[in-house]
Design a protein around this motif. Structure first.
Motif, short mmCIF file in Angstrom:
data_model
loop_
_atom_site.label_atom_id
_atom_site.label_comp_id
_atom_site.label_asym_id
_atom_site.label_seq_id
_atom_site.Cartn_x
_atom_site.Cartn_y
_atom_site.Cartn_z
N SER A 1 2.41 1.85 -3.33
CA SER A 1 1.48 2.04 -4.23
C SER A 1 1.31 3.68 -4.11
O SER A 1 0.94 4.38 -5.27
N PRO A 5 2.28 -3.04 -8.51
CA PRO A 5 2.11 -3.48 -7.11
C PRO A 5 0.82 -4.41 -6.75
O PRO A 5 0.94 -5.09 -6.14
N TYR A 58 3.76 4.80 -6.36
CA TYR A 58 3.65 4.45 -7.80
C TYR A 58 2.46 4.78 -8.60
O TYR A 58 2.27 4.89 -9.77
N MET A 59 1.38 4.77 -7.79
CA MET A 59 0.16 5.17 -8.36
C MET A 59 -0.28 6.65 -8.38
O MET A 59 -1.52 7.13 -8.61
N TYR A 63 -6.69 7.43 -8.61
CA TYR A 63 -6.10 6.86 -7.49
C TYR A 63 -6.86 6.30 -6.29
O TYR A 63 -6.60 5.28 -5.93
N HIS A 86 0.67 -1.15 -0.10
CA HIS A 86 0.01 -0.05 -0.12
C HIS A 86 0.72 1.19 0.09
O HIS A 86 0.60 2.27 -0.66
N TYR A 139 -8.37 2.95 -6.96
CA TYR A 139 -7.25 1.74 -6.87
C TYR A 139 -7.10 1.62 -5.54
O TYR A 139 -6.98 0.30 -5.08
#
Lengths: 536, 651
Positions: free
Chosen positions: B115, B270, B118-119, B125, B112, B128
């Motif tokens: 992420s 991820p 990464y995201m 977002y 998490h 996700y």
């Protein structure tokens, strides 16, 4: 004359002190009132109809909260002489199954109306009157315990549905409505013959509760069961009597499709459960394998054909054939768990398929196309719509914690105990269901967004509201089904006990015939039915 | 002591996170609010962390109070209560599930966190993050369930989240297709799982006479009932366990249902790390370990499990040798490592398999996250032929990647060495599967080879990426999880030191089919260890030097064995075979025969409309008689009259 009038009022009061009478006739009051509203006042008309539907739904809760779960049909009974010369009675009463179906009907109607609030433009007055009439017929069918009364309601319900498809339907509506009408009519006529035969044989009575204790000879049971089963099989619809359904669904206005899927199809399975199985146990036991076979064909066939439909409504219609096959499989497994699961699956199907039709209708209202290939990447364009569609899809394919899982799981679990092969074949429906639904989702919602003509805003508040109610039912019935299952199971138990008695009796007669005494019993029928099957 | 009601919170906290972030996403979709990213991140990361803390508390409670075997909250809520069958929601955490809980929440929390970096720039977002939370909820339900059906709830739920996350970037049709494929292949496995459940219930229902009172507990599928009444299942145990194992092959990507996992790499990296490497795909192993008491009753199934695991491990490793997509290599390596775990289960090394689940979660998650870090820096370049030289640009990623490469290769003292060796040793110790040991050993070498190849390709040599100046090390939210995971991959192995294995003792309730020659085993294990370390080290070094010298040294081989190479490169054409054998025939049959011909022509055309047409034709014929001319009617009347008279006379 004056005395009549004086007596009339207290009579009416006592008549409507029975909640079932209220539920049946309240929509007719709506018809009466709406009839006096000018046809141009569409908003007033719709509001009035909605108030009636909502009140009806509210009243229907009464039967839930004042219900005693005895398992037999003894709740809210009313018995009035109707056509004395023919010993026809106005006899109503419900058990757990019919109670839930009545509530289902009462809740489907307002949701269907709100969900399609602006879908119908022309002739809204007559449209609403048809819907109200339809509700009377449907509630009546689930409450009637006099076979003649049942038949009357059954036919009453047919006519408004015919109008709904034929007047407010799609481009090919006349063909579809005629097909629907004639098909159902053919079944009804056979049903009437069967009911009349039963009536005369049993000593001139249409009273279902009395008829439960009457036994036809095994041979006669087969014929009468066959005639009734034909009528019900058309309604379910069972393979190969299903082809009216895709046409009717595709052509019907959205509300019609919702009601058709949500309530009307249930009348077939309800008929099997309420009449065909308990009235003709010998025939049921004898024809069980064939009916299971047909149900299995329906599950697999419906799913495979659904998979390749280019039209969303048609796809959902064929998926109905598959889902209703699961219901039939559960019912005819004659296993308590499976039967309860099958009945539960009836309610599930109403929720998930009803919701799917509503969703497709909402899309159709915007773009006027149902073709899957006209859409792509809808998830980017209508994200809220997508959320609801996904949740309902999950319910339809039976993901755990949604309602679909409970029904499918119990049905297959019980069926497995009665007939392993049937359960295994039936369980392939679970895979195929995922295939056709997810493929639909993939094609419509995923991929590059494509602005289909007319595709405007996402769902509005009204649509969100309707779908939220549906989603609430999806999860409630998936997570806490206990109160509903309990009521269905008690009713199931009653029917199965009846069959069990019959089985024992059949065994006894078999033993007595071995010892030399005469008497027909159901195993005599085997050669006959076999020869019937071989006939060209 | 942890209050037992607290364990409900372990799965429910991530659900709460899902609901919060889900509502935010929903409001955002309706265009009402703009999600505050830092708040979304905070909620999304906090929930797994709290679950982790609670899991740790449970573990400590169990460790400090040896008399407590498990903490459970049975009957949280009635689910399906029928006369002959009961199902309730209930949770139970014992030693096995406490380990899994920590792995899931711990690795889950780190991913998490990763992420968040990464995201961060993804427009969806919050969606996700809410999906990730939902995944953790279902995974934790799967782990702490006290009945087989609740486990199945989690099982299907994680499959759903996997579907949603693989297809997260669904505007790309291929990604959406990959998600669908994953779900459907898993459903095929679930079909087997369900049949297994049905078999169990049918057997129990037959054993308890139906007319005994309903007050008897009939929650046949709770693990406690299964355990105490396992004897009832003896006659059908092979069928039951095979069905359940078939379910496991779906979720844990084993032959014949492994085909979805490589495609699942379409999801964000991820997700690949969390769902398709560290946690969800190990659900099958967890399920078999959870039901170990059933599986040990069925020697044949155990043999099948071991064989399937071994063959999958080998075949997947061989595919790994040929792939160029960094995530695909890791995906096949996951399939292969899962095969090892099943091999372990099959030879009765349940605790060894779970140990490998744990170490694998650390190093494979780290590898995937490392790959993600690379992909992130290279702007979604996944082909290792266009990487190279990253060790200077991204030192943290490179070092952690190398550590984990060595860990998976089985180089001591890193974690993979201990867990893999325990499985291999148990394979050797079991007389029936001794020959499997050599195949397993060979596979370990192959693993070392392709992993080192991957490292050399991606991180050493010259930079082959076209914009080398744009490459930067990832932000701390991404590198911190890498460092922690690499650290864990370094030290976790010592939990399973041969001889005095902590994890073995902790999971001793799983039982272990003890090797017959227990005395000599320590020495023997030492020998085998030496062999496998030597072999793995040799392969790793070989790969390092061969590829370091010339990245394309295999070109000649490829040309010589062209057919074989393309056969392996295309994953033995299994997708094509399935497509040819199942997908196309079913589709064609439904489309052409069932729909166009049978449904439309026969049922609807011939039967329904045919009947209608023929009755209409009959009506037309009869209507010819109705001419409307009185003379004709008189004529018919006359004919009729004659007939009647004729009947009366001759009657």
């Amino acid at each position: 004359m004056t005395e009549d009038i004086i007596n009339f009022i207290p009579q009416m009061i006592s008549f409507f002190s029975n909640i079932l009478n209220v539920l049946i006739f309240f929509p007719l009051l709506g018809v009466l009132i709406i009839a006096f509203v000018p046809r141009e006042k569409t908003q007033v008309l719709k509001a009035l109809a909605l108030i009636f539907f909502l009140l009806e739904a509210f009243f229907s809760l009464h039967i839930y909260f004042h219900f005693t779960n005895t398992g037999v049909i003894d709740q809210f009974m009313i018995n009035l002489p109707w056509i004395g010369a023919w010993n026809i009675h106005y006899l109503l009463g419900i058990d757990g199954v019919s109670m839930l179906l009545v509530i289902l009907t009462a809740f489907t109607m307002p949701l269907a109306l709100i969900g399609t609030w602006n879908s119908v433009g022309q002739g809204i007055k007559f449209y609403l009157i048809s819907l109200l009439f339809l509700e009377t017929g449907m509630v009546g069918v689930f409450c009637a315990l006099d076979l003649f009364l049942f038949y009357v309601f059954w036919e009453v319900m047919l006519i408004p549905m015919y109008f709904l498809i034929g007047i407010w339907g799609g481009e090919n509506r006349v063909y579809a409505s005629l097909k629907f009408f004639i098909y159902t009519m053919a079944g009804s006529v056979l049903m009437l013959v069967a009911l009349l035969y039963l009536y005369f044989k049993a000593g001139r009575t249409f009273n279902l509760l009395e008829l439960y204790n009457y036994r036809l000879t095994s041979m006669a049971q087969l014929w009468v069961f066959g005639a009734l089963a034909f009528a019900f099989a058309i309604k379910v619809p069972l393979f190969p009597f299903h082809t009216w359904l895709p046409d009717a669904h595709v052509q019907a206005p959205t509300a019609g499709s919702v009601i058709l899927a949500g309530v009307l199809l249930k009348m077939g399975t309800y008929g099997f459960f309420r009449f065909a199985i308990p009235l003709f146990p010998d025939a049921t036991l004898y024809l069980q394998p064939y009916l299971i076979g047909i149900a299995l064909i329906g599950i697999v066939y419906g799913a495979l054909v659904a998979m390749v439909q280019p039209d969303m409504k048609k796809l959902i219609a064929y998926s109905s054939v598959s889902h209703m096959g699961v219901v039939m499989l559960g019912l005819f497994s004659l296993n308590q768990t499976a039967m309860t699961g099958g009945l539960y699956q009836m309610l599930n199907h109403a929720v998930s398929t009803g919701a799917l039709f509503l969703l497709v209708g909402m899309l159709y209202d915007r773009t006027h196309t149902r073709m899957i290939s006209d859409y792509s990447g809808l998830a980017r364009l209508m994200p809220v719509y997508t959320v609801f569609f996904m949740i309902i899809t999950l319910s339809s394919i039976g993901v755990p914690l949604t309602n679909g899982f409970v029904g499918e799981f119990l049905t297959l679990l019980g069926t497995f105990q009665a007939n392993r092969a049937a359960a295994i074949i039936g369980a392939t429906g679970v895979i195929l269901g995922a295939v056709y639904m997810l493929w639909l989702v993939e094609r419509v919602f995923f991929g590059e967004p494509k602005h289909t003509h007319g595709l405007g805003a996402d769902l509005n508040l009204r649509e969100v509201l309707v779908m939220s109610v549906m989603v609430f039912f999806v999860f409630w019935m998936g997570i806490y089904p206990k109160p509903l299952l309990n009521k269905l199971e008690r009713a199931t138990e009653t029917v199965l006990l009846k069959l069990e008695d019959e089985r024992e009796m059949a065994l006894l007669t078999e033993q007595s015939s071995v010892t030399g005494q005469s008497g027909t019993h159901w195993s005599d029928l085997r050669p006959l039915v076999l020869s019937l099957c071989k006939m060209p | 002591m942890i209050p037992k009601d607290f364990i409900i919170l372990i799965p429910l906290l991530p659900l709460l996170g899902f609901l919060i972030n889900g509502s935010i996403t929903y409001e955002q979709l309706r265009g009402r609010v703009c999600a505050n990213k830092s708040m979304v991140s905070f909620v999304a990361c906090l929930m797994p962390f709290l679950s982790f803390a609670l899991g740790l508390w449970v573990l400590l409670t169990l460790a400090l109070h040896p008399e407590i075997k498990s903490i459970s909250t049975p009957h949280l809520l009635d689910w399906m209560i029928l006369d002959h069958f009961h199902l309730t929601f209930g949770l139970e955490i014992d030693h096995l599930s406490s380990v899994m809980t920590l792995v899931v929440t711990g690795v889950g929390f780190l991913i998490h966190l990763y992420s968040v970096g990464y995201m961060h720039d993804d427009p969806h977002y919050s969606k996700y993050m809410s999906y990730l939370n939902l995944f953790l909820f279902f995974m934790l339900v799967l782990v702490v369930a006290d009945s087989l059906v609740l486990l199945f709830v989690g099982w299907e739920g994680v499959g759903l989240c996997s579907y949603l996350l693989i297809g997260f970037w669904f505007t790309d049709k291929e990604k959406a297709k990959a998600g669908k494929k994953a779900f459907i292949v898993n459903r095929i496995g679930d079909f087997g799982f369900m049949i297994g459940i049905f078999l169990i219930v049918a057997a129990f229902a037959a054993a308890v006479p139906p007319d005994t009172g309903t007050e008897i507990a009939r929650d046949f599928l709770s693990f406690s009932y299964l355990k105490t009444h396992a004897g009832v299942l003896t006659p059908i145990i092979t069928a039951v366990t095979l069905c359940l194992f078939f379910g496991a092959t779906g979720k844990s990507a084993q032959i014949p249902l492994y085909v979805w996992l490589p495609d699942a790499m379409a999801g964000p990296t991820p997700v690949s790390a969390l769902i398709h490497a560290a946690t969800m795909v190990t659900a099958g192993i967890y399920m078999v370990a959870r039901l170990h008491f059933l599986f040990v009753m069925a020697p044949f199934t155990m043999h099948v499990v071991a064989t399937v695991g071994l063959v999958t491990a080998l075949l997947a490793a061989i595919i790994g040798l040929t792939q160029y997509d960094i995530k695909k290599v890791l995906a096949y390596s996951t399939v292969s490592q899962l095969g090892y775990m099943f091999l372990g289960l099959g030879v009765g090394a349940f605790s060894g398999a779970i140990f490998h689940v744990m170490t694998h979660a650390f190093f494979k998650a780290c590898l995937f996250l490392g790959a993600g870090s690379v992909i992130h820096a290279l702007h979604h370049e996944q082909d290792i032929r266009f990487m190279g030289g990253l060790v200077k640009k991204m030192p943290i990623t490179a070092v952690t990647f190398l550590v984990c490469t060595l860990a998976i290769a089985g180089i001591p003292p890193l974690a993979g060495f201990f867990s893999k060796d325990e499985i291999l040793f148990m394979t050797y110790a079991n007389e029936h599967t001794r020959h499997y040991f050599w195949v397993g050993l060979f596979t370990a070498g192959v693993t070392a080879f392709y992993m080192m190849r991957l490292f050399v390709y991606a991180f050493t040599g010259k930079t082959r990426y076209e914009h080398p100046e744009k490459i930067h090390e990832s932000p701390w939210t991404m590198t911190l999880p890498l460092i922690i995971l690499a650290g864990l991959a370094t030290v976790a192995g010592f939990l399973g030191m041969p001889g005095h294995s902590i994890i073995g003792g902790w999971l001793s309730h799983l039982g272990q089919i003890t090797p017959h020659h227990i005395e000599g085993s320590a020495l023997q294990e030492f020998h085998l260890m030496g062999i496998s370390v030597g072999w793995a080290g040799f392969c790793a070094l070989a790969a390092f030097f061969l590829y370091k010298r010339n990245l394309n040294f295999t070109e000649g081989l490829k040309r010589t064995f062209k057919t074989l190479y393309s056969f392996i490169y295309n994953k033995y054409k299994v997708d094509e075979i399935y497509d040819f054998l199942f997908v196309q025939p079913i589709k064609g049959f439904s489309q052409v025969f069932l729909n166009r011909f049978f449904d439309q022509k026969i049922v609807d055309g011939l039967m329904v409309n045919g009947l209608a047409l023929s009755s209409r034709f009959l009506g037309r014929c009869l209507s010819l008689i109705q001419t409307g001319l009185a003379v004709h009617y008189l004529l018919f009347l006359l004919i009729g009259l004659c007939l009647v008279i004729w009947f009366i006379v001759n009657g």
